[in-house]
Design a protein around this motif. Sequence first.
Motif, PDB file in Angstrom:
ATOM      1  N   TYR A  73       0.795  -1.232   0.000  1.00 39.49           N
ATOM      2  CA  TYR A  73       0.000   0.000   0.000  1.00 39.49           C
ATOM      3  C   TYR A  73       0.828   1.284   0.000  1.00 39.49           C
ATOM      4  O   TYR A  73       0.277   2.373  -0.100  1.00 39.49           O
ATOM      5  N   GLY A  74       2.135   1.180   0.140  1.00 41.72           N
ATOM      6  CA  GLY A  74       2.970   2.377   0.119  1.00 41.72           C
ATOM      7  C   GLY A  74       2.816   3.269   1.327  1.00 41.72           C
ATOM      8  O   GLY A  74       3.087   4.478   1.259  1.00 41.72           O
ATOM      9  N   LEU A  75       2.399   2.704   2.458  1.00 46.39           N
ATOM     10  CA  LEU A  75       2.239   3.476   3.678  1.00 46.39           C
ATOM     11  C   LEU A  75       3.601   3.714   4.331  1.00 46.39           C
ATOM     12  O   LEU A  75       4.544   2.967   4.107  1.00 46.39           O
ATOM     13  N   PRO A  76       3.705   4.748   5.167  1.00 50.93           N
ATOM     14  CA  PRO A  76       5.003   5.068   5.760  1.00 50.93           C
ATOM     15  C   PRO A  76       5.444   4.100   6.853  1.00 50.93           C
ATOM     16  O   PRO A  76       6.616   4.032   7.195  1.00 50.93           O
ATOM     17  N   SER A  77       4.507   3.347   7.431  1.00 53.53           N
ATOM     18  CA  SER A  77       4.821   2.386   8.484  1.00 53.53           C
ATOM     19  C   SER A  77       3.703   1.361   8.550  1.00 53.53           C
ATOM     20  O   SER A  77       2.732   1.418   7.774  1.00 53.53           O
ATOM     21  N   THR A 163      10.214  -3.896  17.308  1.00 55.93           N
ATOM     22  CA  THR A 163       8.790  -4.113  17.056  1.00 55.93           C
ATOM     23  C   THR A 163       8.287  -2.933  16.231  1.00 55.93           C
ATOM     24  O   THR A 163       8.073  -1.836  16.743  1.00 55.93           O
ATOM     25  N   PRO A 164       8.094  -3.138  14.907  1.00 58.59           N
ATOM     26  CA  PRO A 164       7.790  -2.024  14.005  1.00 58.59           C
ATOM     27  C   PRO A 164       6.547  -1.225  14.370  1.00 58.59           C
ATOM     28  O   PRO A 164       6.476  -0.026  14.068  1.00 58.59           O
ATOM     29  N   GLN A 165       5.555  -1.844  15.008  1.00 56.92           N
ATOM     30  CA  GLN A 165       4.361  -1.098  15.381  1.00 56.92           C
ATOM     31  C   GLN A 165       4.665  -0.034  16.436  1.00 56.92           C
ATOM     32  O   GLN A 165       3.892   0.917  16.605  1.00 56.92           O
ATOM     33  N   THR A 169       7.542   5.114  19.296  1.00 54.21           N
ATOM     34  CA  THR A 169       8.169   5.093  20.615  1.00 54.21           C
ATOM     35  C   THR A 169       9.665   4.826  20.510  1.00 54.21           C
ATOM     36  O   THR A 169      10.471   5.456  21.211  1.00 54.21           O
ATOM     37  N   LEU A 170      10.037   3.903  19.610  1.00 56.93           N
ATOM     38  CA  LEU A 170      11.444   3.543  19.463  1.00 56.93           C
ATOM     39  C   LEU A 170      12.248   4.624  18.762  1.00 56.93           C
ATOM     40  O   LEU A 170      13.462   4.705  18.920  1.00 56.93           O
ATOM     41  N   GLY A 171      11.569   5.427  17.930  1.00 58.76           N
ATOM     42  CA  GLY A 171      12.259   6.495  17.226  1.00 58.76           C
ATOM     43  C   GLY A 171      12.955   6.059  15.957  1.00 58.76           C
ATOM     44  O   GLY A 171      13.779   6.802  15.405  1.00 58.76           O
ATOM     45  N   GLY A 172      12.624   4.872  15.460  1.00 58.30           N
ATOM     46  CA  GLY A 172      13.241   4.408  14.218  1.00 58.30           C
ATOM     47  C   GLY A 172      13.367   2.907  14.196  1.00 58.30           C
ATOM     48  O   GLY A 172      12.850   2.200  15.075  1.00 58.30           O
ATOM     49  N   TYR A 173      14.101   2.410  13.184  1.00 62.33           N
ATOM     50  CA  TYR A 173      14.208   0.969  12.972  1.00 62.33           C
ATOM     51  C   TYR A 173      15.619   0.448  13.257  1.00 62.33           C
ATOM     52  O   TYR A 173      16.019  -0.581  12.712  1.00 62.33           O
ATOM     53  N   GLY A 174      16.353   1.139  14.107  1.00 65.79           N
ATOM     54  CA  GLY A 174      17.706   0.693  14.432  1.00 65.79           C
ATOM     55  C   GLY A 174      17.714  -0.581  15.246  1.00 65.79           C
ATOM     56  O   GLY A 174      16.714  -0.958  15.868  1.00 65.79           O
ATOM     57  N   ALA A 175      18.873  -1.283  15.236  1.00 69.87           N
ATOM     58  CA  ALA A 175      19.011  -2.528  15.991  1.00 69.87           C
ATOM     59  C   ALA A 175      18.799  -2.281  17.474  1.00 69.87           C
ATOM     60  O   ALA A 175      19.192  -1.235  18.018  1.00 69.87           O
ATOM     61  N   ARG A 176      18.192  -3.253  18.136  1.00 70.95           N
ATOM     62  CA  ARG A 176      17.894  -3.135  19.554  1.00 70.95           C
ATOM     63  C   ARG A 176      18.857  -4.004  20.373  1.00 70.95           C
ATOM     64  O   ARG A 176      19.419  -4.984  19.875  1.00 70.95           O
ATOM     65  N   GLY A 177      19.019  -3.609  21.628  1.00 73.01           N
ATOM     66  CA  GLY A 177      19.813  -4.392  22.558  1.00 73.01           C
ATOM     67  C   GLY A 177      21.245  -3.925  22.708  1.00 73.01           C
ATOM     68  O   GLY A 177      22.104  -4.672  23.171  1.00 73.01           O
ATOM     69  N   ARG A 178      21.516  -2.685  22.339  1.00 73.98           N
ATOM     70  CA  ARG A 178      22.894  -2.194  22.418  1.00 73.98           C
ATOM     71  C   ARG A 178      23.311  -1.871  23.853  1.00 73.98           C
ATOM     72  O   ARG A 178      24.498  -1.902  24.168  1.00 73.98           O
TER      73      ARG A 178
END
Length: 290
Positions: A73-77, A163-165, A169-178
């Motif tokens: 659908y070309g949605l932003p998220s 968690t993309p949804q 809250t996360l502020g982006g799609y960067g790797a987690r657990g750093r």
Amino acid sequence: MSTFTLDTATSRATPSPVPGKRMTVPSLKGRKQDGRTEQPIVMLTAYTMRMAQLLDPHCDLLLVGDSLGQVIYGLPSTVPVTLEMMCAHGAAVVRGSWHALVAVDMPFGSYEGSPEQAFASAARLMKETGCAAVKLEGGEAMVPTVRFLADRGIPVIGHVGLTPQAVNTLGGYGARGRSEAEAAKILADARAVADAGAFAIVAEGVLEGIATEITRAVPVPVIGIGASAECDGQVLVTEDMLGLFERTPRFVKRYDDLAARIGQAVEAYAAEVRERRFPTTDQTYRPKPA
């Protein structure tokens, strides 16, 4: 059990009954014995009947992901995706498959309110699509919901790490657990979701060591995406691994460059149309000889 294959003599998607047996939740969960999965689980996303037909012979699990928001659908998220979208695409994928277990993502806003809301949404997905499982995002906060669904006969796949949804809250799609605290939280989330009754867990976008630790720590299969080869299985967005988009996430291996090949085919078609070289006598209808 039936499969849906192409019958080119009639239409592009005519169902043809073929005896077969789908993968089941117990069979997939049972792949992991004594903390190890000898035969890793192969999982890809599918959003359409035809793609499901092509993927099904090679996959154990097809995920109708809410990533269809961006891919289709070309949605932003994934946030704007609706339950109606998931029902429509889920039903198409079930119709196009016969071997793989089909799981459908529960979209944002369809399950977070309460376990009762989640049950109503999951029941609708299963009734309208024919899928065998649902997937939801979240860790310890979702434990009551996972348990509520599992206790009522709805198989659940958990989803921890990135968690993309929760992108806002996360502020982006960067790797987690750093950080140590975040790594500990992801591990605790996975354990909690498994203990609540999830039969499998997707670990997305986490550092390799965390994904390996999660895989060893929980008794259910852990399916990685941007995680570790030590996971019990792997999943990718099919359009990413086929090279249908210019941008490829770092964790994706491109197994083809379909975008370029489609572009070349369409370029050739356009040239023949403009030069009146298509259609030829092979593609046109003429009166039959008397």
